[in-house]
Enzyme design. Structure first.
Site, PDB file in Angstrom:
ATOM      1  N   CYS A 153      48.720  40.249  36.874  1.00  0.00           N
ATOM      2  CA  CYS A 153      49.301  41.435  37.534  1.00  0.00           C
ATOM      3  C   CYS A 153      50.783  41.265  37.919  1.00  0.00           C
ATOM      4  CB  CYS A 153      48.475  41.806  38.753  1.00  0.00           C
ATOM      5  SG  CYS A 153      47.733  40.403  39.601  1.00  0.00           S
ATOM      6  N   HIS A 236      51.519  44.950  44.308  1.00  0.00           N
ATOM      7  CA  HIS A 236      52.224  43.690  44.540  1.00  0.00           C
ATOM      8  C   HIS A 236      53.720  43.986  44.595  1.00  0.00           C
ATOM      9  CE1 HIS A 236      48.433  41.915  43.879  1.00  0.00           C
ATOM     10  NE2 HIS A 236      48.609  41.339  42.709  1.00  0.00           N
TER      11      HIS A 236
HETATM   12  N1  LIG Z   1      42.256  42.253  40.810  1.00  0.00           N
HETATM   13  C1  LIG Z   1      43.435  42.274  40.178  1.00  0.00           C
HETATM   14  O1  LIG Z   1      44.455  42.768  40.712  1.00  0.00           O
HETATM   15  C2  LIG Z   1      43.554  41.711  38.784  1.00  0.00           C
HETATM   16  C3  LIG Z   1      44.726  41.975  38.071  1.00  0.00           C
HETATM   17  C4  LIG Z   1      44.858  41.485  36.757  1.00  0.00           C
HETATM   18  C5  LIG Z   1      43.827  40.753  36.195  1.00  0.00           C
HETATM   19  N2  LIG Z   1      42.694  40.502  36.913  1.00  0.00           N
HETATM   20  C6  LIG Z   1      41.609  39.759  36.238  1.00  0.00           C
HETATM   21  O2  LIG Z   1      40.602  40.723  35.906  1.00  0.00           O
HETATM   22  C7  LIG Z   1      39.309  40.138  35.998  1.00  0.00           C
HETATM   23  C8  LIG Z   1      38.457  40.947  36.967  1.00  0.00           C
HETATM   24  O3  LIG Z   1      39.059  40.905  38.262  1.00  0.00           O
HETATM   25  P1  LIG Z   1      38.505  41.752  39.500  1.00  0.00           P
HETATM   26  O4  LIG Z   1      39.551  41.654  40.531  1.00  0.00           O
HETATM   27  O5  LIG Z   1      38.029  43.075  39.058  1.00  0.00           O
HETATM   28  O6  LIG Z   1      37.228  40.873  39.934  1.00  0.00           O
HETATM   29  P2  LIG Z   1      35.909  41.322  40.724  1.00  0.00           P
HETATM   30  O7  LIG Z   1      36.206  42.488  41.595  1.00  0.00           O
HETATM   31  O8  LIG Z   1      35.370  40.094  41.354  1.00  0.00           O
HETATM   32  O9  LIG Z   1      34.891  41.807  39.558  1.00  0.00           O
HETATM   33  C9  LIG Z   1      34.300  40.906  38.655  1.00  0.00           C
HETATM   34  C10 LIG Z   1      33.330  41.650  37.739  1.00  0.00           C
HETATM   35  O10 LIG Z   1      32.729  40.706  36.830  1.00  0.00           O
HETATM   36  C11 LIG Z   1      31.300  40.723  36.971  1.00  0.00           C
HETATM   37  N3  LIG Z   1      30.767  39.358  36.832  1.00  0.00           N
HETATM   38  C12 LIG Z   1      30.890  38.332  37.723  1.00  0.00           C
HETATM   39  N4  LIG Z   1      30.260  37.229  37.256  1.00  0.00           N
HETATM   40  C13 LIG Z   1      29.700  37.573  36.047  1.00  0.00           C
HETATM   41  C14 LIG Z   1      28.899  36.877  35.095  1.00  0.00           C
HETATM   42  N5  LIG Z   1      28.532  35.599  35.277  1.00  0.00           N
HETATM   43  N6  LIG Z   1      28.515  37.540  33.978  1.00  0.00           N
HETATM   44  C15 LIG Z   1      28.873  38.828  33.767  1.00  0.00           C
HETATM   45  N7  LIG Z   1      29.620  39.555  34.647  1.00  0.00           N
HETATM   46  C16 LIG Z   1      30.049  38.926  35.770  1.00  0.00           C
HETATM   47  C17 LIG Z   1      31.052  41.273  38.366  1.00  0.00           C
HETATM   48  O11 LIG Z   1      29.723  41.818  38.413  1.00  0.00           O
HETATM   49  P3  LIG Z   1      28.913  41.871  39.813  1.00  0.00           P
HETATM   50  O12 LIG Z   1      29.550  42.970  40.622  1.00  0.00           O
HETATM   51  O13 LIG Z   1      27.539  42.211  39.397  1.00  0.00           O
HETATM   52  O14 LIG Z   1      29.062  40.524  40.437  1.00  0.00           O
HETATM   53  C18 LIG Z   1      32.153  42.321  38.463  1.00  0.00           C
HETATM   54  O15 LIG Z   1      31.773  43.475  37.762  1.00  0.00           O
HETATM   55  C19 LIG Z   1      39.542  38.677  36.395  1.00  0.00           C
HETATM   56  O16 LIG Z   1      39.590  37.883  35.244  1.00  0.00           O
HETATM   57  C20 LIG Z   1      40.902  38.718  37.088  1.00  0.00           C
HETATM   58  O17 LIG Z   1      41.563  37.484  37.034  1.00  0.00           O
HETATM   59  C21 LIG Z   1      42.530  40.979  38.185  1.00  0.00           C
END
Ligand SMILES: NC(=O)c1ccc[n+]([C@@H]2O[C@H](COP(=O)([O-])OP(=O)(O)OC[C@H]3O[C@@H](n4cnc5c(N)ncnc54)[C@H](OP(=O)(O)O)[C@@H]3O)[C@@H](O)[C@H]2O)c1
Length: 342
Positions: A153, A236
């Site tokens: 991000c 951010h």
């Molecule tokens: N947040 C940001 O600003 C941002 C920005 C850029 C990139 N990212 C990247 O984008 C990705 C997602 O981030 P997020 O912030 O959305 O995270 P998050 O809110 O923690 O969401 C994670 C998602 O993955 C699922 N998940 C977790 N463990 C799993 C498993 N073992 N098998 C299959 N599905 C699984 C979760 O399902 P459940 O709800 O069922 O646990 C949830 O749907 C990450 O790689 C992060 O580094 C995030």
């Protein structure tokens, strides 16, 4: 593959924050339509509307509400004629799952960092380095599937703002980030840790900014990043000093941003990549979801010059421009270039 003239897609990790942003954007998309949503434990077997703890300051998209959340499963994707997968999986598990999908012929557009540094995988930002999409051919496309990543991000905002300034000779970049809580996902950080507090450490973030910015811009300046988590929900903020080999003045920088018109006219890109806002205190986090489309505009402000250094501030929406919106724009570029949608 197509139903109602749209391309069927799956969002993996649809219950998380990036997943929610994907669902919001793709629910009214002109090219893609969601037919499959996956989680890991949240709501498997339930309707998305019943299971989801909706956290975005955007309306819940009713269209997606009736989709039953499933576990990620490539067989059922194939059976339903899905080839395009958007991944919002945690990076530590995304690597193997995305590899497997690519090997089975899927087109994977991912937010996870697992493959960003693979030499045959682009970190694609369609208004900056659209040519890097050609790397998918090194992965074997069109005979095989592929993985396309978008940047972390903070790197996304920084790269978008720096790209139009490359002509002035970027020699050194010092960047400090003030990153929203939503950057850590949901449920993310403990309220006890972040309420009324700033945390001057985000695991791996500084290294990501330094490596990704160089790969995206295809230049090799010194980059010094400091990353701090702050108690705001979205967006951010970054404060930046750039040392140039040339000697641009703030007006030159502003002019370069005003000409930052994307080469490809894609539905998810703003008409100009960078919008400069005058006035003290701009840009602020309250602008995170402004712009058209909401959350895709990178805002800058506070230009100043000291010797050969130019300073400025920027705001990037971590969930949209730095997340799901960036990935959807990547899929749009792929569609534009390889599917002859012109
Ligand atoms: N947040 C940001 O600003 C941002 C920005 C850029 C990139 N990212 C990247 O984008 C990705 C997602 O981030 P997020 O912030 O959305 O995270 P998050 O809110 O923690 O969401 C994670 C998602 O993955 C699922 N998940 C977790 N463990 C799993 C498993 N073992 N098998 C299959 N599905 C699984 C979760 O399902 P459940 O709800 O069922 O646990 C949830 O749907 C990450 O790689 C992060 O580094 C995030």
């Amino acid at each position: 593959m197509k139903n109602n003239n749209k391309i069927n897609v799956c969002v993996m990790g649809a219950t998380g924050l990036i997943g929610q942003a994907f669902v919001n954007i793709l629910s009214s998309h002109p090219v893609f339509q969601i037919v499959s949503l996956t989680g890991s434990k949240t709501g498997i077997g339930e309707k998305y509307r019943d299971a989801i703890n909706w956290k975005l300051p955007l309306a819940f998209p009713d269209k997606a509400g009736d989709i039953i959340i499933s576990k990620p499963d490539k067989k059922s994707l194939g059976n339903r004629g899905i080839q395009v997968v958007f991944s919002a999986l945690p990076s530590d598990i995304a690597g193997d799952i995305e590899d497997d999908l690519r090997n089975e012929g899927f087109f994977v557009f991912t937010n996870a960092g697992a493959h960003r540094y693979d030499t045959d995988v682009p970190i694609l930002v369609p208004d900056i380095n659209p040519g890097s999409i050609k790397l998918i051919e090194e992965q074997g496309f069109p005979k095989s599937g592929f993985i396309i990543t978008n940047p972390n991000c903070s790197s996304a905002g920084l790269s978008v703002a720096l790209a139009p300034l490359k002509r002035f000779g970027i020699e050194e970049v010092t960047v400090s980030t003030y990153q929203a809580i939503s950057g850590a996902g949901y449920p993310g950080l403990s309220a006890m840790d972040i309420s009324g507090n700033v945390i001057p450490h985000i695991e791996g973030e500084e290294e990501k900014i330094e490596k990704e910015t160089r790969k995206i811009l295809e230049i090799d300046p010194e980059i010094f990043a400091t990353c701090v988590r702050v108690p705001v929900l979205y967006g951010h903020l970054e404060t930046i000093w750039v040392e140039f080999s040339g000697s641009p003045c703030p007006e030159d920088i502003q002019k370069a941003w005003s000409k930052s018109v994307p080469e490809f006219n894609l539905p998810s890109l703003t008409s100009r990549s960078v919008e400069y806002l005058t006035g003290p205190g701009y840009p602020g986090n309250h602008l995170s979801f402004r712009g058209d489309p909401p959350g895709m505009q990178v805002y800058t402000g506070g230009l100043k010059k000291r010797g050969r250094r130019i300073g400025f501030n920027l705001l990037v929406n971590n969930l949209v421009r730095g997340g799901a919106g960036g990935s959807v724009a990547n899929a749009e570029l792929f569609h534009e270039i390889y599917r002859g949608s012109k």
